[in-house]
Structures are given as structure tokens and as C-alpha cells.
Design an enzyme around this catalytic site. Structure first.
Site, PDB file in Angstrom:
ATOM      1  N   SER A  19     -51.933   8.116 -25.879  1.00 37.04           N
ATOM      2  CA  SER A  19     -51.542   9.420 -26.410  1.00 37.04           C
ATOM      3  C   SER A  19     -52.274  10.547 -25.696  1.00 37.04           C
ATOM      4  O   SER A  19     -52.240  10.633 -24.482  1.00 37.04           O
ATOM      5  CB  SER A  19     -51.834   9.485 -27.915  1.00 37.04           C
ATOM      6  OG  SER A  19     -51.356   8.377 -28.594  1.00 37.04           O
ATOM      7  N   ASP A  61     -40.482   6.709 -28.203  1.00 28.47           N
ATOM      8  CA  ASP A  61     -41.793   7.121 -28.714  1.00 28.47           C
ATOM      9  C   ASP A  61     -41.636   8.444 -29.462  1.00 28.47           C
ATOM     10  O   ASP A  61     -41.115   9.412 -28.906  1.00 28.47           O
ATOM     11  CB  ASP A  61     -42.773   7.283 -27.550  1.00 28.47           C
ATOM     12  CG  ASP A  61     -44.219   7.451 -27.998  1.00 28.47           C
ATOM     13  OD1 ASP A  61     -44.461   8.235 -28.934  1.00 28.47           O
ATOM     14  OD2 ASP A  61     -45.089   6.808 -27.404  1.00 28.47           O
ATOM     15  N   HIS A  83     -45.073   4.307 -31.161  1.00 23.98           N
ATOM     16  CA  HIS A  83     -45.927   5.136 -30.311  1.00 23.98           C
ATOM     17  C   HIS A  83     -46.887   4.266 -29.510  1.00 23.98           C
ATOM     18  O   HIS A  83     -47.706   3.552 -30.077  1.00 23.98           O
ATOM     19  CB  HIS A  83     -46.704   6.119 -31.187  1.00 23.98           C
ATOM     20  CG  HIS A  83     -47.594   7.038 -30.422  1.00 23.98           C
ATOM     21  ND1 HIS A  83     -47.199   7.639 -29.246  1.00 23.98           N
ATOM     22  CD2 HIS A  83     -48.864   7.454 -30.657  1.00 23.98           C
ATOM     23  CE1 HIS A  83     -48.191   8.392 -28.800  1.00 23.98           C
ATOM     24  NE2 HIS A  83     -49.211   8.289 -29.634  1.00 23.98           N
TER      25      HIS A  83
END
Length: 550
Positions: A264, A491, A519
Site C-alpha cells: 500500500s 484492488d 487489497h
């Protein structure tokens, strides 16, 4: 913009229950210890370390001043370590056993301000590791970061060291540092827990100027609280600062090059490191990639589209099931029903069995929380069914897990660090309610169900007490060793287009695609992804161009 956070499986969460890494930080608050890994939320798999965003997100992550702005190019730092930073690179780490015998902890010193290092203004950062546990040749340290910004890398290390493929943990010392301002590393503080309860419940889909004013007042109060409680620190928590801290740690761990897995926002941190120190790049995995070249407004709008895509996948799965609380006809009908629920919550918040009713903002956050991993979809179906019966408790628990609020009402500092980093990294998406109002049509087009909330949730940086020090920049990292970028097609938090863009920017970037939901992708169940990433980490072999895993 919503925080990005990879989720771990319930099995790993249960295996880790009770594991606590206690790190003495020497902070002014007595070094209180944050241990999200030891208390998984009750209704959904927990994030290893990074959660969502205040209201539900205090602003954008990797972005810029305006969509029309032309991004710059990140310039590398000189290869030689400056003389005034040598004491930091030459300090000795004193390790001690923490939590369980396999884990070791220590602290490291870094300058508050890299431009003007002054010993009196040093920061103390918490570091942890689990040494390689296999018979093969040791490959050095593998630093991990779960994203956020604001997620605890040490909490995530507890997952990575136990949950990453055994062939990787056998040959790498798994290591992490909580970034400056995060968790155990001199955490940014902004609000009391009671104030945070109130802030997260504020309406993020204001219907009139009075409600817009309440939202703006809440954002101003949040920003003012950060200035009041963390004035010295909030000007020095940028991603560039944290990337420079990682280089100090690389040296102290005895590695000539940095090996790293970033998830991320951790991809933005890792890419920034590569841009600053291309000659020190070892094996970098950037999973769930962010695009450092886009503006704050564009970034938030794209993420709204990502959550829309994830919700469409959830709804398509839900309507095929007998227990679906959104009907059994079509995804479009399911979308109408979720909109109706949000509208009902706006007018009449639901009881939750606690003093906190489920408002529309909290309900929206609860739904978004379950978009990060399809393993949370059953929990969301149950929470929505309860809401349909008048009980908002399960949906509130999903929202609380998103904000890292425990059952005792205590919040981690995730949301405070998130805002501080975001607002320093990039100029704000919006400066006033009028700016948000102008942008609403584009956000609603990108995400009919979540666009309005995400647009208004990007306002807080418009009231930040300090100007941004960063701006959108492409990162070529020319001269770096091969870098592996991983993108998931559906995602919700880091849209797939960002992974494609980052891989193209990086001179040595290679894109690995996961055609799936949720994710991030590595160590989340795909043997194809894991095999490709393992081959890269263990031998430096990058997958062939355009490789896609299903």
C-alpha cells in the site's frame, strides 16, 4: 483519501493472539506500547498494521496540488553519506528479546530535521526483527512496511515473520521500524479518544451549508489538535524523512543494499527510497502500488473508483447467496439497497448496544472496511443483515476495526499519523467546502455509492497548520537494480492503474499482475503470486513481462 491496509487471514490472526513486542522508546509519554496485533477486531480479519482514514479518511496520500499540475522528478541524494549524518550511521544497536524469544527489539536515533541535524532534537525510532530461521545461506535483512501512512511496521512484522512463505523467512532476517510519528516511534497525537469518537461520526455527505459547516469545523478542530499536541513533530514526518530513516537502519543492520517488501502506502515509501538511493536498492517488492505522480484530488477520486469496483464484486457475489441482505436480483439492485441504508442512517442512526449510535459516516466506513479482503465479505453480509433488523452493532465493529479502536474505546495513533504524513507530503486536494462541491460530480461519476463521502473526506489537509513540503513526482530511480511492482486488478484501495504507472516510471520496474479481489496480493493466498515474488526475493529473478496470476 482512505488509508490502505493489507489484511491477514483469521488463522494467522488467531495464531498471533497474545504476541506482543514491547519496545522501550524513551518517548516523552513514557514509551507506551501499541499492540494491535494482539487484539484482532471481533467481526472481521484485522489489518496487520494499517487502517482506513478519519472521516472516514483524513485526506489523500500520494498526490498533488492540482490535477493539471505537471509532476516533477524525484532527484537522488548524493551517494556519499554527509559528515554531519555519520554519527547516526555509526551508532550501535543494543538488541534485547521482546515478546517471544524469536523476536528482538531495539531503538535507533535519527535527526528530527535532516537538513539541520542537532543531537538535542534527535528522534528515537522503534526497531524489531526476527532472525533467519533456516539452514540456507542468509540473504541479509528484509525490511517490511504495511502502509497507511500510519500503520505500525512492527505490528506488521509479527504477521510477516510468521505468515510469509517459510523459504523467505528461513533466509532473511525479517525486520521493521515504526516510521517517525507512528505507534512506538514518538507518535503524533491530535485528539482524545472521546474527541475521536465524535470526529469519526461526523456526517461526510453533508446535505446543506449547515452540515458542510459542521464538517469543516470538525476538520479544523482535528488539524488544530495535531498542532497543539504535536507541534514540534508534524513538520518532520514526510515520506522522504522516513525513507532517509530506512537508509540509516539499512546501514545499522549491516546491509549494503536495502531489501524490502512494502504494501500500500509502503510502496510509496519504498519507491521514494529507490528514488533517493538508487545505488542502494537490493530487492524491492512494491505490492498494492501507489502512483507518486498524481494529484491529491485525482488520487482520492481514483480510490473512490477502486472502492466502487470492489463493492460491485462484493454485490455480485452477494446476490447469488441465500443470506444476501441486499436482495437476490442484480448488483444494481444491491447498490440501490446500500444507498437506501446509508440514507436511512443519515436520518435515523441505529442503536448499537453501546452509547455510540451507528451514523451514516460510521456505517459507510464499516462497509468500506470489508472491501479490503474478500474474506471479510461474510462478516459484512451479517452486519448488513443486522442493520436491516435495526441493530447497528456489527457494522460499528467493522468501522472500529478500520480505525483501530479497541473495545475499551482507545484508538491507536494511526489516523493522526496518517493525516500528518499526507498533509506534509502533498498540497491539499481542497481548501474549502466550495472546492469539494465543485468536484462532487466527478467523484460521483467515479463512485456512485462512495464518491461523495470520499470527496468530503479529503478536506482536512485544507486546514492543516503547515504547508506541504512535497509535491507529485515521477520516480525513475535510474540505476537501481530490478524492482518488482505487484498490482491487483480489483484492488479497492490502490487501483490497478497505479501499479501500471509506477512500474512504467521505474527505469528497472517489472509489473506482476494478480487478477483477483482484495487489497495487495503477496502472502494472501495466491500460490502463483507467492512463487513469483519468492523467486525474486531469493534469487533476484523477475517474472516475465505481462505475467498475470489468477
Amino acid at each position: 483519501m482512505h488509508l490502505t491496509r493489507p489484511l491477514r487471514s483469521p488463522a494467522i490472526a488467531l495464531a498471533m493472539t497474545g504476541l506482543l513486542l514491547s519496545v522501550s522508546t524513551g518517548c516523552s509519554d513514557g514509551g507506551s506500547h501499541h499492540a494491535a496485533a494482539s487484539s484482532p477486531p471481533p467481526a472481521a480479519p484485522t489489518a496487520p498494521a494499517a487502517g482506513a482514514a478519519a472521516q472516514p479518511a483524513p485526506s489523500a496520500t500520494a498526490s498533488a496540488a492540482a490535477d493539471s499540475a505537471t509532476p516533477g522528478t524525484l532527484t537522488p541524494l548524493p551517494a556519499a553519506i554527509p559528515a554531519n549524518l555519520q554519527p547516526y550511521y555509526k551508532q550501535k544497536l543494543s538488541w534485547h528479546t521482546c515478546g517471544v524469544p524469536e523476536f528482538q527489539c531495539t531503538t535507533m536515533r535519527v535527526p528530527l530535521d535532516y537538513a539541520h541535524p542537532v543531537t538535542a532534537d534527535d528522534l528515537t525510532l522503534a526497531v524489531a526483527r526476527k532472525k533467519a530461521d533456516g539452514p540456507g545461506k542468509r540473504l541479509g535483512s528484509l525490511l517490511v512496511n504495511p502502509g497507511g501512512p500510519g500503520g505500525s511496521a512492527i505490528d506488521y512484522l509479527q504477521y510477516a515473520a510468521l505468515g510469509y512463505p517459510a523459504e523467505v523467512t528461513a533466509r532473511y532476517d525479517m525486520a521493521a521500524v515504526d516510521p517517525r510519528g507512528v505507534a512506538r516511534s514518538e507518535p503524533v497525537k491530535c485528539l482524545t479518544d472521546k474527541q475521536m469518537d465524535a470526529y469519526t461520526a461526523v456526517d461526510t455527505t453533508p446535505d446543506d451549508s449547515a452540515e458542510q459547516g459542521k464538517l469543516a469545523t470538525a476538520d479544523r478542530g482535528f488539524a488544530a489538535g495535531c498542532k497543539k499536541m504535536s507541534a514540534k513533530l508534524i513538520g518532520h514526518v514526510s515520506t522522504i524523512d522516513s525513507a532517509r530513516d530506512m537508509d540509516v537502519l539499512r546501514q545499522l543492520l549491516g546491509d549494503s543494499k536495502l531489501n524490502y517488501v512494502g504494501k500500500s502506502y509502503g510502496t510509496f515509501l519504498g519507491a521514494t527510497y529507490a528514488g533517493l538511493y538508487p545505488q542502494r536498492v537490493g530487492r524491492l517488492v512494491l505490492d498494492g502500488a501507489m502512483d507518486p505522480s498524481v494529484s491529491a484530488e485525482e488520487s482520492s477520486r481514483a480510490q473512490a473508483g477502486g472502492f466502487e469496483t470492489a463493492f460491485t464484486a462484493f454485490a455480485g457475489d452477494c446476490v447469488k447467496r441465500s443470506d444476501c441482505p441486499l436482495g437476490h436480483t442484480s448488483t444494481a439492485d444491491a447498490g440501490k439497497r446500500i444507498d437506501a441504508l446509508f440514507a436511512a442512517l443519515d436520518k435515523h442512526p441505529l442503536p448499537t448496544g453501546t452509547p455510540r449510535p451507528l451514523t451514516e459516516a460510521l456505517g459507510t466506513t464499516g462497509v468500506i472496511a470489508a472491501m479490503y479482503d474478500q474474506e471479510a465479505w461474510p462478516s459484512l453480509r451479517g452486519a448488513l443483515a443486522s442493520a436491516n433488523k435495526g441493530d447497528g452493532g456489527p457494522l460499528l465493529k467493522l468501522s472500529d476495526s478500520y480505525y483501530e479502536r479497541d473495545d475499551a474505546g482507545k484508538y491507536s495513533n494511526l489516523m493522526y499519523a496518517n493525516a500528518a504524513v499526507n498533509c506534509l507530503d502533498l498540497p491539499p486536494a481542497f481548501h474549502s467546502p466550495a472546492d469539494v462541491t465543485k468536484a462532487l460530480p466527478a467523484f460521483r461519476a467515479a463512485s456512485p455509492h462512495f464518491g461523495t463521502a470520499l470527496a468530503w473526506s479529503s478536506l482536512v489537509c485544507g486546514y492543516w497548520p503547515l504547508p506541504a513540503t512535497g509535491h507529485p513526482e515521477r520516480i525513475p530511480a535510474k540505476g537501481a537494480a530490478p524492482i518488482l511492482v505487484v498490482g491487483t486488478i480489483r484492488d479497492p484501495a490502490t487501483p490497478y492503474a497505479w501499479a501500471k504507472s509506477l512500474a512504467a516510471q521505474l527505469t528497472s520496474g517489472t509489473l506482476l499482475t494478480y487478477d483477483g479481489d482484495g487489497h495487495t496480493a503477496y502472502a494472501r493466498g495466491s500460490s502463483c503470486i507467492d512463487s513469483a515474488v519468492n523467486a525474486y526475493l531469493l534469487s533476484g529473478t523477475v517474472p516475465p513481462p505481462h505475467k498475470t496470476c489468477t
